[in-house]
Write an enzyme that holds these catalytic residues in place. Structure first.
Site, PDB file in Angstrom:
ATOM      1  N   LEU A  84       0.854  -1.181   0.000  1.00 16.90           N
ATOM      2  CA  LEU A  84       0.000   0.000   0.000  1.00 16.90           C
ATOM      3  C   LEU A  84       0.895   1.239   0.000  1.00 16.90           C
ATOM      4  O   LEU A  84       1.894   1.290   0.723  1.00 16.90           O
ATOM      5  CB  LEU A  84      -0.905   0.036   1.235  1.00 16.90           C
ATOM      6  N   ASP A  85       0.536   2.236  -0.797  1.00 17.83           N
ATOM      7  CA  ASP A  85       1.282   3.493  -0.805  1.00 17.83           C
ATOM      8  C   ASP A  85       1.232   4.132   0.585  1.00 17.83           C
ATOM      9  O   ASP A  85       0.289   3.887   1.347  1.00 17.83           O
ATOM     10  CB  ASP A  85       0.696   4.450  -1.834  1.00 17.83           C
ATOM     11  N   PRO A  86       2.219   4.964   0.918  1.00 16.62           N
ATOM     12  CA  PRO A  86       2.263   5.558   2.259  1.00 16.62           C
ATOM     13  C   PRO A  86       0.965   6.234   2.706  1.00 16.62           C
ATOM     14  O   PRO A  86       0.548   6.080   3.857  1.00 16.62           O
ATOM     15  CB  PRO A  86       3.405   6.569   2.143  1.00 16.62           C
TER      16      PRO A  86
ATOM     17  N   VAL B 166      -2.064   5.607   1.727  1.00 17.29           N
ATOM     18  CA  VAL B 166      -3.225   4.709   1.681  1.00 17.29           C
ATOM     19  C   VAL B 166      -3.342   3.948   2.991  1.00 17.29           C
ATOM     20  O   VAL B 166      -2.338   3.489   3.557  1.00 17.29           O
ATOM     21  CB  VAL B 166      -3.101   3.731   0.492  1.00 17.29           C
TER      22      VAL B 166
END
Length: 321
Positions: A61-63, A65
């Protein structure tokens, strides 16, 4: 059930009754990732909290998200790759660059349901080759001005940020993703098993200070929980150790199975007590397995259980009792 079996064996252990250290060695955490840190940083914190040498996550997951980040601990990391391919669900806040009629938004959502073409964004960890991904559903939850709140069920490897961008092109005004939360990842969902890093830390400290394992066992689940999205085969105690040594599963060792297994599908091979022995690949369909009296029904792709937990009842590595 194809053949009779008994769970009264003195060997093995029901997954939820493993000694705590073994439980942590074969654990799965339905972790609620906060906004800010990277997925790698979150896993590093889990290792530090639990005093583990090894842990891994499934599906970066992106930071910014938030949401479900499955984390596998210790030897359970052997099966991370089989969780990576499981379907995902997200709740996304998309902002259109102009106000668009609700009817048009719903039409475009319908157009993007099913198989779509998608090229990964510039900031991605994979090659930016055009590929297909399946969108299972796009449910519009709310529209307020230029903001569209929607729930997206999709195949693993789908980029929701890119989905919003492409939908914006179809709308004719452009759009971008403002917020994103993952609400499902394979067998994990936003249910009573979802824990935060703070929950995990508190549970560990309660156990260390008082010896009460209950909160820690609620936070760290047996690895079997991470494999529920795969069909299962149940085998006899006599066959377990051979599978632990990498032998294929022959028909005489199979006791029961789930339906709708196709040849080539990944399957989880379980003991009668529900312990995951290995991940296998079906060599026959479930209908063929039901009537098979000899031959190989599944190859062994990834061993989970250590050899020696069940007694050795075989003479050569290719034999399964």
């Amino acid at each position: 059930m194809r053949r009779e079996g008994s769970t009264n064996s003195s060997y093995g252990c029901f997954p939820d009754r493993r000694p705590l250290q073994e439980h942590l060695r074969l654990g799965a955490i339905n972790l609620d990732k906060p906004s800010g840190p990277t997925s790698h940083e979150v896993v590093a914190w889990v290792k530090r909290i639990l005093g583990l040498e090894k842990a891994g996550h499934s599906g970066t997951l992106d930071p910014r998200v938030t949401g479900i980040l499955p984390v596998l601990t210790g030897d359970a990391t052997r099966v991370v790759e089989f969780l990576l391919t499981a379907g995902k669900e997200y709740v996304c806040l998309m902002r259109t660059h102009e106000q668009v009629p609700r009817k048009k938004i719903l039409e475009v959502c319908e157009e993007f349901s099913g198989e779509i073409y998608q090229r990964p964004p510039l900031k991605s960890s994979v090659a930016r080759n055009l590929r297909t991904r399946k969108i299972y559903y796009i449910d519009v939850l709310e529209i307020e001005g230029q903001r569209v709140l929607m729930k997206v069920g999709c195949e693993a490897g789908t980029y929701i940020r890119k989905l919003c961008y492409d939908m914006g092109l179809a709308l004719g005004c452009g759009a971008n993703m403002e917020e994103l939360r993952r609400t499902k990842a394979g067998p994990f969902a936003e249910d009573e098993t979802l824990v935060t890093l703070h929950n995990l830390k508190d549970a560990y400290e309660i156990w260390r200070e008082s010896g009460d394992e209950s909160a820690l066992r609620r936070a760290v689940l047996p690895v079997e929980r991470a494999l529920r999205h795969l069909p299962g085969l149940v085998i006899s105690d006599n066959a377990v150790d051979a599978i632990c040594h990498g032998a294929p599963l022959a028909a005489p060792g199979l006791l029961s199975l789930e339906t709708d297994i196709n040849k080539g599908d990944f399957v989880v091979i379980y003991t009668l007590k529900g312990e995951a022995v290995a991940i296998g690949r079906a060599k026959l369909s479930s209908d063929e397995m039901m009537v098979a009296k000899s031959g190989i029904v599944a190859s062994t792709e990834r061993v989970i259980m250590d050899p020696g937990v069940y007694p050795r009842r075989w003479k050569h590595s290719a034999e399964v009792v």
